[in-house]
Design a protein around this motif. Structure first.
Motif, PDB file in Angstrom:
ATOM      1  N   TYR A  99      15.797 -34.174  -0.621  1.00 44.17           N
ATOM      2  CA  TYR A  99      16.591 -33.795   0.345  1.00 44.17           C
ATOM      3  C   TYR A  99      15.996 -33.054   1.666  1.00 44.17           C
ATOM      4  CZ  TYR A  99      20.829 -32.010   2.806  1.00 44.17           C
ATOM      5  OH  TYR A  99      21.574 -31.687   3.619  1.00 44.17           O
ATOM      6  N   GLU A 100      14.877 -32.118   1.392  1.00 46.30           N
ATOM      7  CA  GLU A 100      13.916 -31.608   2.318  1.00 46.30           C
ATOM      8  C   GLU A 100      13.092 -32.330   2.709  1.00 46.30           C
ATOM      9  OE1 GLU A 100      14.928 -28.993   4.044  1.00 46.30           O
ATOM     10  OE2 GLU A 100      16.683 -28.462   2.855  1.00 46.30           O
ATOM     11  N   HIS A 101      12.591 -33.490   2.000  1.00 46.00           N
ATOM     12  CA  HIS A 101      11.338 -33.964   2.321  1.00 46.00           C
ATOM     13  C   HIS A 101      10.232 -33.268   2.275  1.00 46.00           C
ATOM     14  CE1 HIS A 101      13.780 -37.710   3.089  1.00 46.00           C
ATOM     15  NE2 HIS A 101      14.568 -36.852   3.918  1.00 46.00           N
ATOM     16  N   ASN A 102       9.996 -32.303   1.319  1.00 47.83           N
ATOM     17  CA  ASN A 102       8.995 -31.566   1.168  1.00 47.83           C
ATOM     18  C   ASN A 102       8.705 -30.998  -0.221  1.00 47.83           C
ATOM     19  OD1 ASN A 102       7.280 -29.509   2.389  1.00 47.83           O
ATOM     20  ND2 ASN A 102       8.953 -27.890   2.028  1.00 47.83           N
ATOM     21  N   ILE A 119       2.746 -33.506  -6.826  1.00 48.52           N
ATOM     22  CA  ILE A 119       4.021 -34.044  -7.065  1.00 48.52           C
ATOM     23  C   ILE A 119       4.338 -35.425  -6.551  1.00 48.52           C
ATOM     24  CG2 ILE A 119       6.427 -33.556  -7.158  1.00 48.52           C
ATOM     25  CD1 ILE A 119       5.683 -30.652  -7.587  1.00 48.52           C
ATOM     26  N   SER A 120       4.973 -36.366  -7.209  1.00 50.82           N
ATOM     27  CA  SER A 120       5.222 -37.693  -6.554  1.00 50.82           C
ATOM     28  C   SER A 120       6.525 -38.054  -7.187  1.00 50.82           C
ATOM     29  CB  SER A 120       4.359 -38.551  -6.318  1.00 50.82           C
ATOM     30  OG  SER A 120       3.824 -38.944  -7.797  1.00 50.82           O
ATOM     31  N   SER A 121       7.135 -38.977  -6.835  1.00 53.38           N
ATOM     32  CA  SER A 121       8.521 -39.477  -7.530  1.00 53.38           C
ATOM     33  C   SER A 121       8.769 -40.684  -7.478  1.00 53.38           C
ATOM     34  CB  SER A 121       9.619 -38.707  -6.794  1.00 53.38           C
ATOM     35  OG  SER A 121       9.773 -39.250  -5.538  1.00 53.38           O
ATOM     36  N   ASN A 151      19.988 -28.324  -4.439  1.00 55.66           N
ATOM     37  CA  ASN A 151      19.189 -28.201  -3.369  1.00 55.66           C
ATOM     38  C   ASN A 151      20.148 -28.161  -1.926  1.00 55.66           C
ATOM     39  OD1 ASN A 151      19.868 -30.927  -2.828  1.00 55.66           O
ATOM     40  ND2 ASN A 151      17.864 -31.551  -2.840  1.00 55.66           N
ATOM     41  N   ARG A 152      21.218 -27.937  -2.358  1.00 52.78           N
ATOM     42  CA  ARG A 152      22.241 -27.917  -1.122  1.00 52.78           C
ATOM     43  C   ARG A 152      22.585 -26.500  -0.787  1.00 52.78           C
ATOM     44  NH1 ARG A 152      24.244 -32.444   0.600  1.00 52.78           N
ATOM     45  NH2 ARG A 152      22.768 -34.326  -0.202  1.00 52.78           N
TER      46      ARG A 152
END
Length: 125
Positions: free
Chosen positions: A53-56, A69-71, A100-101
């Motif tokens: 969500y935060e692209h971080n 870390i990757s996904s 993460n909201r």
């Protein structure tokens, strides 16, 4: 919600391992996935956090530059690539999920709601 880790094993000092966390029951849009490790007699340590969500992604200082870390969002997988492993990296590695909201501390174990069973990593000297 289910989290299943795999990929642990025995590796020599300086070696590499890639851990996988298979996630189900939630979306990466609204949950971050953290990686933690537990060594005997020590507190659970936050290693890093994947937050789509935060692209971080966030990393602990102890692993910065060595762990990544990757996904694979389509497969609902989060990976922990570990390079230049040291004996002090040994322990049970766990992935965990948290919403993460709302603001949260990504490396703090206590904020995570869901946990996998862990996979053992042993680094020989």
């Amino acid at each position: 919600v289910q989290l299943v880790e795999s990929g642990g094993g025995l590796v020599r000092h300086g070696g590499s391992l890639r851990l996988s966390c298979a996630a189900s029951g939630f979306s990466f849009d609204d949950h971050a996935v953290g990686w933690f490790r537990q060594a005997p007699g020590k507190e659970r340590e936050g290693i890093g956090c994947f937050n789509d969500y935060e692209h971080n992604n966030v990393y602990a200082d102890s692993v910065k530059g060595r762990f990544t870390i990757s996904s694979d969002n389509a497969k609902k997988m989060v990976f922990l690539e570990m390079n230049n492993l040291k004996p002090e990296d040994s322990g049970i590695y766990l992935c965990a999920a948290v919403s993460n909201r709302a603001e949260f501390s990504p490396l703090r174990a206590g904020v995570y709601n869901y946990w996998g069973q862990g996979t053992q990593v042993t680094v020989s000297s």
